[in-house]
Design an enzyme around this catalytic site. Structure first.
Site, PDB file in Angstrom:
ATOM      1  N   HIS A  18       0.842  -1.203   0.000  1.00 65.43           N
ATOM      2  CA  HIS A  18       0.000   0.000   0.000  1.00 65.43           C
ATOM      3  C   HIS A  18       0.883   1.262   0.000  1.00 65.43           C
ATOM      4  CE1 HIS A  18      -2.919  -2.730   2.389  1.00 65.43           C
ATOM      5  NE2 HIS A  18      -3.491  -2.549   1.206  1.00 65.43           N
ATOM      6  N   LYS A  42     -16.711  -7.030   6.361  1.00 66.73           N
ATOM      7  CA  LYS A  42     -15.497  -7.831   6.135  1.00 66.73           C
ATOM      8  C   LYS A  42     -14.870  -8.274   7.455  1.00 66.73           C
ATOM      9  CE  LYS A  42     -13.660  -6.483   1.635  1.00 66.73           C
ATOM     10  NZ  LYS A  42     -12.471  -5.948   0.952  1.00 66.73           N
ATOM     11  N   ARG A  91      -1.922  -6.247  -8.365  1.00 66.96           N
ATOM     12  CA  ARG A  91      -0.737  -7.033  -8.014  1.00 66.96           C
ATOM     13  C   ARG A  91      -0.546  -8.158  -9.024  1.00 66.96           C
ATOM     14  NH1 ARG A  91      -3.081  -7.642  -2.095  1.00 66.96           N
ATOM     15  NH2 ARG A  91      -4.908  -7.428  -3.417  1.00 66.96           N
ATOM     16  N   SER A 129      -2.811  -8.009   2.828  1.00 69.82           N
ATOM     17  CA  SER A 129      -3.080  -7.902   4.274  1.00 69.82           C
ATOM     18  C   SER A 129      -3.612  -9.241   4.795  1.00 69.82           C
ATOM     19  CB  SER A 129      -4.107  -6.805   4.543  1.00 69.82           C
ATOM     20  OG  SER A 129      -3.636  -5.569   4.090  1.00 69.82           O
TER      21      SER A 129
HETATM   22  P1  ADP Z   1      -9.781  -3.967  -0.316  1.00 66.44           P
HETATM   23  O1  ADP Z   1     -10.439  -4.661   0.822  1.00 66.44           O
HETATM   24  O2  ADP Z   1     -10.525  -2.774  -0.862  1.00 66.44           O
HETATM   25  O3  ADP Z   1      -9.256  -4.883  -1.399  1.00 66.44           O
HETATM   26  P2  ADP Z   1      -7.047  -3.531   0.525  1.00 66.44           P
HETATM   27  O4  ADP Z   1      -6.572  -2.683   1.623  1.00 66.44           O
HETATM   28  O5  ADP Z   1      -6.715  -4.958   0.606  1.00 66.44           O
HETATM   29  O6  ADP Z   1      -8.581  -3.250   0.381  1.00 66.44           O
HETATM   30  O7  ADP Z   1      -6.476  -2.948  -0.837  1.00 66.44           O
HETATM   31  C1  ADP Z   1      -6.738  -1.664  -1.291  1.00 66.44           C
HETATM   32  C2  ADP Z   1      -6.178  -1.552  -2.673  1.00 66.44           C
HETATM   33  O8  ADP Z   1      -4.768  -1.680  -2.593  1.00 66.44           O
HETATM   34  C3  ADP Z   1      -6.663  -2.626  -3.650  1.00 66.44           C
HETATM   35  O9  ADP Z   1      -6.795  -2.042  -4.938  1.00 66.44           O
HETATM   36  C4  ADP Z   1      -5.548  -3.623  -3.663  1.00 66.44           C
HETATM   37  O10 ADP Z   1      -5.448  -4.279  -4.926  1.00 66.44           O
HETATM   38  C5  ADP Z   1      -4.350  -2.719  -3.436  1.00 66.44           C
HETATM   39  N1  ADP Z   1      -3.253  -3.447  -2.799  1.00 66.44           N
HETATM   40  C6  ADP Z   1      -3.277  -4.201  -1.686  1.00 66.44           C
HETATM   41  N2  ADP Z   1      -2.066  -4.744  -1.437  1.00 66.44           N
HETATM   42  C7  ADP Z   1      -1.259  -4.309  -2.426  1.00 66.44           C
HETATM   43  C8  ADP Z   1       0.106  -4.547  -2.790  1.00 66.44           C
HETATM   44  N3  ADP Z   1       0.873  -5.378  -2.092  1.00 66.44           N
HETATM   45  N4  ADP Z   1       0.585  -3.926  -3.868  1.00 66.44           N
HETATM   46  C9  ADP Z   1      -0.215  -3.127  -4.606  1.00 66.44           C
HETATM   47  N5  ADP Z   1      -1.502  -2.885  -4.375  1.00 66.44           N
HETATM   48  C10 ADP Z   1      -2.018  -3.477  -3.292  1.00 66.44           C
END
Ligand code: ADP
Length: 163
Positions: A18, A42, A91, A129
């Site tokens: 992130h 969630k 990703r 995450s």
């Molecule tokens: P959500 O529950 O909306 O998927 P996340 O916090 O998991 O929320 O992710 C928010 C955004 O960040 C999503 O678009 C996800 O693809 C992106 N994201 C999460 N982890 C990574 C990573 N390691 N690298 C790039 N983008 C990421």
């Protein structure tokens, strides 16, 4: 430089993936609002307050980034913020279908709002995450995935939860 962009997500908790994306967005847009979704359905591990605080700490050095939280539709939040740009991360191919569906649904609901996808540094491409929480519960060293204070918070939270 153009405008304000919104980067929405659960951030439960924030990872280096992130943070990588936030830095990239900060280079492109004049202002980036990281928007933490309440996402009660969630069943997040961390409260919204904890997720916001961890993000604030992790992005403290980036001048044009702020962290907020929101409930409801992201397009409504973007309109409230007077932004028409959503940032999302890609990703792996596995992200594509869900992100594509969501971007097109948001476009249908709010035709003026565009979703822009950014890719992280390769080494963060497999980082999520969800996986982190599993690894943390098994006692893994998380230092290459999250800042120290996030690792400490994760381990404490999982200890409390499992006791
Ligand atoms: P959500 O529950 O909306 O998927 P996340 O916090 O998991 O929320 O992710 C928010 C955004 O960040 C999503 O678009 C996800 O693809 C992106 N994201 C999460 N982890 C990574 C990573 N390691 N690298 C790039 N983008 C990421």
């Amino acid at each position: 430089m153009c405008q304000k962009a919104i980067y929405p997500g659960s951030f439960d908790p924030v990872t280096y993936g992130h943070i990588d994306l936030i830095k990239r967005a900060g280079e492109i847009f004049s202002e980036v609002v990281v928007a933490v979704a309440h996402n009660a359905h969630k069943n997040p591990l961390f409260s919204v307050k904890d997720r916001v605080e961890m993000l604030q700490k992790a992005t403290a050095g980036i001048m044009n980034v702020t962290v907020e939280h929101f409930d409801g539709l992201v397009i409504d939040y973007a309109k409230k913020q007077k932004s028409h740009i959503l940032i999302r991360g890609l990703r792996m191919i596995s992200d594509f279908e869900y992100e594509f569906q969501m971007a097109l649904t948001n476009r249908k609901l709010a035709p003026g709002i565009e979703t822009i996808f950014l890719m992280p540094q390769e080494s963060y491409c497999y980082l999520s995450s969800k996986l982190l929480k599993e690894a943390a519960s098994l006692g893994a060293d998380l230092s290459s995935f999250v800042p120290d204070f996030v690792e400490a918070a994760l381990k404490e939270k999982l200890r409390d939860r499992d006791n």
